[in-house]
Write a protein that holds these residues in place. Sequence first.
Motif, mmCIF file in Angstrom:
data_model
loop_
_atom_site.group_PDB
_atom_site.id
_atom_site.type_symbol
_atom_site.label_atom_id
_atom_site.label_comp_id
_atom_site.label_asym_id
_atom_site.label_seq_id
_atom_site.Cartn_x
_atom_site.Cartn_y
_atom_site.Cartn_z
ATOM 1 N N TYR A 4 -6.802 40.304 80.454
ATOM 2 C CA TYR A 4 -6.284 39.788 81.717
ATOM 3 C C TYR A 4 -7.436 39.293 82.579
ATOM 4 N N TRP A 5 -7.200 38.181 83.261
ATOM 5 C CA TRP A 5 -8.187 37.582 84.149
ATOM 6 C C TRP A 5 -7.545 37.253 85.487
ATOM 7 N N CYS A 6 -8.344 37.331 86.525
ATOM 8 C CA CYS A 6 -7.958 36.864 87.846
ATOM 9 C C CYS A 6 -9.016 35.847 88.264
ATOM 10 N N MET A 7 -8.568 34.670 88.664
ATOM 11 C CA MET A 7 -9.487 33.612 89.096
ATOM 12 C C MET A 7 -9.179 33.257 90.536
ATOM 13 N N PHE A 8 -10.218 33.200 91.363
ATOM 14 C CA PHE A 8 -10.002 32.837 92.757
ATOM 15 C C PHE A 8 -11.267 32.271 93.375
ATOM 16 N N ASP A 9 -11.062 31.622 94.514
ATOM 17 C CA ASP A 9 -12.149 31.089 95.332
ATOM 18 C C ASP A 9 -12.523 32.133 96.370
ATOM 19 N N VAL A 10 -13.707 32.004 96.923
ATOM 20 C CA VAL A 10 -14.142 32.896 97.985
ATOM 21 C C VAL A 10 -13.836 32.298 99.355
ATOM 22 N N ASP A 11 -13.687 30.980 99.432
ATOM 23 C CA ASP A 11 -13.641 30.297 100.727
ATOM 24 C C ASP A 11 -12.633 30.862 101.718
ATOM 25 N N GLU A 12 -11.480 31.274 101.281
ATOM 26 C CA GLU A 12 -10.489 31.814 102.202
ATOM 27 C C GLU A 12 -9.929 33.146 101.699
ATOM 28 N N PHE A 13 -10.754 33.931 101.054
ATOM 29 C CA PHE A 13 -10.299 35.175 100.451
ATOM 30 C C PHE A 13 -10.984 36.336 101.166
ATOM 31 N N PRO A 59 -13.912 43.006 98.209
ATOM 32 C CA PRO A 59 -14.193 44.349 97.666
ATOM 33 C C PRO A 59 -12.949 45.032 97.099
ATOM 34 N N GLU A 60 -11.828 44.941 97.812
ATOM 35 C CA GLU A 60 -10.601 45.567 97.318
ATOM 36 C C GLU A 60 -10.139 44.920 96.014
ATOM 37 N N THR A 61 -10.303 43.620 95.923
ATOM 38 C CA THR A 61 -9.882 42.912 94.722
ATOM 39 C C THR A 61 -10.727 43.314 93.523
ATOM 40 N N TYR A 62 -12.039 43.388 93.715
ATOM 41 C CA TYR A 62 -12.912 43.832 92.625
ATOM 42 C C TYR A 62 -12.558 45.246 92.178
ATOM 43 N N GLN A 63 -12.310 46.120 93.140
ATOM 44 C CA GLN A 63 -11.960 47.504 92.820
ATOM 45 C C GLN A 63 -10.638 47.582 92.064
ATOM 46 N N LEU A 64 -9.641 46.860 92.543
ATOM 47 C CA LEU A 64 -8.334 46.863 91.902
ATOM 48 C C LEU A 64 -8.415 46.289 90.491
ATOM 49 N N ALA A 65 -9.151 45.208 90.335
ATOM 50 C CA ALA A 65 -9.306 44.601 89.010
ATOM 51 C C ALA A 65 -9.987 45.575 88.051
ATOM 52 N N ALA A 66 -11.029 46.243 88.515
ATOM 53 C CA ALA A 66 -11.740 47.201 87.663
ATOM 54 C C ALA A 66 -10.826 48.348 87.246
ATOM 55 N N GLN A 67 -9.989 48.812 88.160
ATOM 56 C CA GLN A 67 -9.065 49.910 87.846
ATOM 57 C C GLN A 67 -8.088 49.530 86.735
ATOM 58 N N HIS A 68 -7.776 48.241 86.629
ATOM 59 C CA HIS A 68 -6.795 47.775 85.650
ATOM 60 C C HIS A 68 -7.426 47.001 84.492
ATOM 61 N N ILE A 74 -9.259 44.317 84.448
ATOM 62 C CA ILE A 74 -9.051 42.877 84.600
ATOM 63 C C ILE A 74 -10.389 42.235 84.881
ATOM 64 N N LYS A 75 -10.693 41.182 84.158
ATOM 65 C CA LYS A 75 -11.923 40.438 84.370
ATOM 66 C C LYS A 75 -11.694 39.432 85.493
ATOM 67 N N ILE A 76 -12.772 39.104 86.200
ATOM 68 C CA ILE A 76 -12.655 38.219 87.354
ATOM 69 C C ILE A 76 -13.540 36.998 87.160
#
Length: 159
Positions: free
Chosen positions: A41-50, A54-63, A65-67
């Motif tokens: 599983y992967w999650c792809m996103f921009d930083v510009d309006e995100f 930190p919460e996203t990285y933590q949540l992805a790691a828990q599951h 999921i590569k980012i």
Amino acid sequence: MMDDEAGQLSMLLAFRAENTYSFYDELDFSLEATAQAFNEYWCMFDVDEFPNLPETYQLAAQHDIKIAVSNPCVELWFLLHFQDQTAALERGPAQTLAKRYLSCGKSLTPDALDQLVQHHGVAMERAEKLDNKHEGDGSPACSNPSSSVWRLVERIRNQ
């Protein structure tokens, strides 16, 4: 691609997170609905309006999921196919430059996709050089400019 022995799909799931909460909702739904269908599983996103990195990285790691992240935006990844970009860049100028090279926006045309495929190797090298630059100068990982989209693209290409 079909795995003949296991009879399961060997695919990658990529989805874009708008914020941590929609990311969690999509993640929960995606994992439930496709638990046996995907091996990665992967999650792809921009930083510009995100705002919730930190919460996203933590949540992805828990599951597990590569980012794949582009900072400031995915257009930086497009831009790296055509030029070096070592100075920080805002979203607007990145979008303008990418559009100049590709003659389209984020909705890529077949011609734009062909160009990206043709120049993928050099874009990957440029993205890796940016990672090395940030590491060498002590700036945080994923600093502007940076893009790890190449890692997702490589996984898809190697399936």
